[in-house]
Motif scaffolding. Sequence first.
Motif, short mmCIF file in Angstrom:
data_model
loop_
_atom_site.label_atom_id
_atom_site.label_comp_id
_atom_site.label_asym_id
_atom_site.label_seq_id
_atom_site.Cartn_x
_atom_site.Cartn_y
_atom_site.Cartn_z
N GLY A 193 0.82 -1.20 0.00
CA GLY A 193 0.00 0.00 0.00
C GLY A 193 0.86 1.25 0.00
N GLY A 194 0.21 2.39 -0.15
CA GLY A 194 0.95 3.64 -0.20
C GLY A 194 1.73 3.94 1.05
N GLY A 195 1.25 3.48 2.21
CA GLY A 195 1.93 3.77 3.46
C GLY A 195 2.72 2.60 4.01
N ASP A 196 2.80 1.51 3.26
CA ASP A 196 3.52 0.33 3.74
C ASP A 196 4.96 0.41 3.28
N GLY A 294 -0.40 5.93 7.04
CA GLY A 294 -0.41 4.48 6.95
C GLY A 294 -1.19 3.86 8.09
N ARG A 295 -1.04 2.53 8.24
CA ARG A 295 -1.74 1.78 9.28
C ARG A 295 -3.25 1.99 9.18
N LEU A 296 -3.76 1.93 7.95
CA LEU A 296 -5.19 2.14 7.72
C LEU A 296 -5.95 0.83 7.64
N LEU A 297 -5.25 -0.29 7.59
CA LEU A 297 -5.89 -1.59 7.42
C LEU A 297 -5.74 -2.41 8.69
N ALA A 410 -9.05 15.40 -0.78
CA ALA A 410 -7.65 14.96 -0.68
C ALA A 410 -7.49 13.96 0.45
N ILE A 411 -8.17 14.19 1.57
CA ILE A 411 -8.12 13.26 2.70
C ILE A 411 -8.77 11.93 2.31
N ALA A 412 -9.93 11.99 1.66
CA ALA A 412 -10.62 10.76 1.24
C ALA A 412 -9.77 9.98 0.24
N ASP A 413 -9.12 10.67 -0.68
CA ASP A 413 -8.29 10.00 -1.67
C ASP A 413 -7.07 9.35 -1.00
N ALA A 414 -6.47 10.04 -0.02
CA ALA A 414 -5.32 9.46 0.68
C ALA A 414 -5.71 8.20 1.44
N ILE A 415 -6.89 8.20 2.07
CA ILE A 415 -7.34 7.00 2.78
C ILE A 415 -7.61 5.87 1.80
N ALA A 416 -8.25 6.18 0.67
CA ALA A 416 -8.54 5.14 -0.32
C ALA A 416 -7.25 4.52 -0.86
N ARG A 417 -6.26 5.36 -1.17
CA ARG A 417 -4.99 4.82 -1.68
C ARG A 417 -4.28 4.00 -0.61
N GLY A 418 -4.33 4.46 0.64
CA GLY A 418 -3.71 3.70 1.72
C GLY A 418 -4.40 2.37 1.97
N ALA A 419 -5.68 2.27 1.61
CA ALA A 419 -6.43 1.02 1.77
C ALA A 419 -6.40 0.18 0.50
N ARG A 420 -5.52 0.52 -0.46
CA ARG A 420 -5.38 -0.22 -1.71
C ARG A 420 -6.67 -0.18 -2.53
N ALA A 421 -7.37 0.93 -2.42
CA ALA A 421 -8.59 1.13 -3.19
C ALA A 421 -8.38 2.37 -4.07
N ARG A 422 -9.47 2.81 -4.67
CA ARG A 422 -9.37 3.96 -5.56
C ARG A 422 -10.63 4.80 -5.45
N LEU A 423 -10.44 6.08 -5.23
CA LEU A 423 -11.55 7.02 -5.19
C LEU A 423 -11.76 7.58 -6.58
N THR A 424 -12.99 7.45 -7.10
CA THR A 424 -13.32 8.00 -8.41
C THR A 424 -14.43 9.02 -8.25
N LEU A 425 -14.33 10.09 -9.01
CA LEU A 425 -15.31 11.19 -8.96
C LEU A 425 -16.04 11.25 -10.29
N HIS A 426 -17.35 11.49 -10.22
CA HIS A 426 -18.18 11.53 -11.42
C HIS A 426 -19.13 12.73 -11.33
N SER A 427 -19.24 13.43 -12.45
CA SER A 427 -20.21 14.52 -12.54
C SER A 427 -20.59 14.67 -14.02
#
Length: 456
Positions: A193-196, A294-297, A410-427
Motif C-alpha cells: 500500500g501507499g503507506g507500507d 499508513g496503518r489504515l488496514l 484529498a483526505i478521502a483519496d489518501a485514505i482510499a490509496r492507503g487502503a489499496r482502493a481507488r476514489l473516483t469522482l463523477h459529474s
Amino acid sequence: MRIPLPRSIQGRLALGLCLGLALLWIAASVAALEALRRRMDEVFDSALQETAQRILPLAVMEIIDRGEGGAQRVASAEPHRERVAYVVRDEAGRTVLQSHDADAADFPDHPPLGFSSTHAARYYAETALQGSLTIVMAEPLEGRRHAVAQAARALAMPLLLVLVPLGFVGAWLLVRASMAPVRGLCAEIETRGGGDLRPLGADGLPTEIEPIAAAIDQLMERLRRALDAERNFAARSAHELRTPIAAALAQTQRLLAETHDDATRERALQVEDTMRRLARLAEKLMQLARAEGGRLLTEQPADCVPVLRVIADDLRRSTGLGDRLMLELPDAPVLTRLDPDALSILVRNLVENGARHGAPDEPVRVSLASDGVLRVVSAGPVVPADRLASLTKPFERGPTSARGSGLGLAIADAIARGARARLTLHSPATDRPDGFEARVSLAEPGPAGAAPTRRR
C-alpha cells in the motif's frame, strides 16, 4: 544491420543460451565431420589399395594366358555403374586390360606409385612383374563427398528440428524458474500500500538480487523517515494550534457577550468566524496526516455495515443534516479491512463535501452495494471534466462559492490509496442529469453475492 534483442532479461538469457548451445553444436558437428571425413578417406583408401592388390595378380594371369593382343575390357555380368574403375598398362603405357566401365582417357598417363588425387577422383597405382605391368585404380570423389554430405545432414537435422526448439523452450523455462525470486520481489513491491514502507527482506533471494532488495529497503527507510517527519510536523502543528485557537475563540465569544457596541460586535463576529475556520483547518490537517500516515488496514476483515450506521447517525447530529442524509445499506454483511476510524474520516469528508457544495434543499445519499462499493451522491451543478481530476489535490476546489478548506477530497483519496482502493469522482452523477458522485470500494477482495438493499 542490428538484430533487435528481446526487452526482457528472460528472453535475452533464453536466446543467449539457445544460440550458445546451437553454436557449440555446430562447432562440435564441424569437428566431428572433419574427423569423420579423415576416417572415411582412410577406409576408402584402404579399400582402394586392397582392391588393386587383389585384382593385380588376376590381371597378370589373364594377360599371360591371353598372350599378345590389344586391350581387353572385362565383361560385366549385368550393366551397372562402377564405383571403382581400373586400367592395366604395359611398359610402353599401352592399356592391356580395363574394367568394363573404365575410360582410359580419364586416367593419367604416368601416375605416381601409391595414392594421388585430382579434383574429380582419387587414384592408386601399383606395379607387377618388375614394373612391366602397372595397375591404376580410380575412385570418383563424388561418392565420398556425398557420404560426408549425408553425415552433415544427419547432424544438422537434430539441430534444426529438435535441439534449437527444445533448447529454446528448455532455456526459457530454466531462466523463468530462475527469475521467480525477481518476480516475487516485484509482486511484493506492487502489493504494498501507499503507506507500507516495511523492509522487503532478502531471505531466499539469489545473491545477485540481494543488493537490489537492500538498496530498495534503504530507499524506503529514507522515504519513511522523510514522510514521518512531514506528517509529524503537520500533525503536531495542527495539534498545537488547537489550544490557542480554542482560547482565542473563547475570548472572542466572551467579547461578543460583553460588548454592546455594534462596530465592535461586527469585528468580533468576523474574528469568531475566522477562528472557527482555523479550527476546522487544523482538524483537517490532522485528518490528512492520519490518512497519509499508513496503518489504515486491520489484520482481519470486519463488517462495515454497522459502522456506517453509527457514522451516519453522528453526521446527522454534528452537521445538522438530519433527514437530508439518506443511507442505503445491504442486508448482508460487507467485509472490509479498512480501520473504522479511517472509514469514519473517509465518509465524513465525502458527506461534508456533498452537503457543503451540493444543492442545500436536496438530500445527500450514502449507499453501500453488496460488492462493497460506497457511493456518496449529492445534487448540484455539473463539475467540468477537466476539474474533476484535480479535486483530490490538497487545497484544490471546484467552481463553488461555499466555504471550505479544499482538503476533504484529498483526505478521502489518501485514505482510499492507503487502503489499496481507488476514489473516483463523477459529474454528473449516475442516473442523474446533474450532481456529483464520489465512489470507492470498501470490500475485502473475494466473491460477493447479490443482496437486496434497504433504505433507511
